[in-house]
Design a protein around this motif. Sequence first.
Motif: not given
Length: 145
Positions: A70-91
């Motif tokens: 997950l490449l966030k609009s602020d430039g931070e890159l999240l991968v693996k479980s960090d990306a999946a959790l960020k995406i899911l919880t943001s929904l």
Amino acid sequence: MDTHNEIIEPNKEDIVFFDGVCNLCNGFVNYIIDRDTEKQYVFASLQSDQSQKLLKNYDFDPSRLSSVALLKSDGELLVKSDAALKILTSLGGKLKLLSVFYVFPSFLRDFFYDIIARYRYKWFGRKDQCRIPTPELKQRFLDAY
């Protein structure tokens, strides 16, 4: 000019990078699309040239197809479980309850993530080619431009 250090302008949406031939990954993308009412995410398969260009400035090899990124609009890159959790919880909704998994350190969450990633083709199958979005969804996929 050294294109490896090329500055990428921030996007207004966060970009979800996924393995375009993985059935589990495509299912995850469909799940996001169905619940992302604010259209905060756009998508790109890790196999695409666009992904290669966007991710070259990060310590992430797009040929590592075993990780959602997950490449966030602020430039931070999240991968693996960090990306999946960020995406899911943001929904929103009940998915916010998944934030309880943040109490576990990422190395522990990623241990289980990696097991699923390692066997995802065996358990969920794979496609012969990357997903081709419908005309209605085309604007949400970077590779479709």
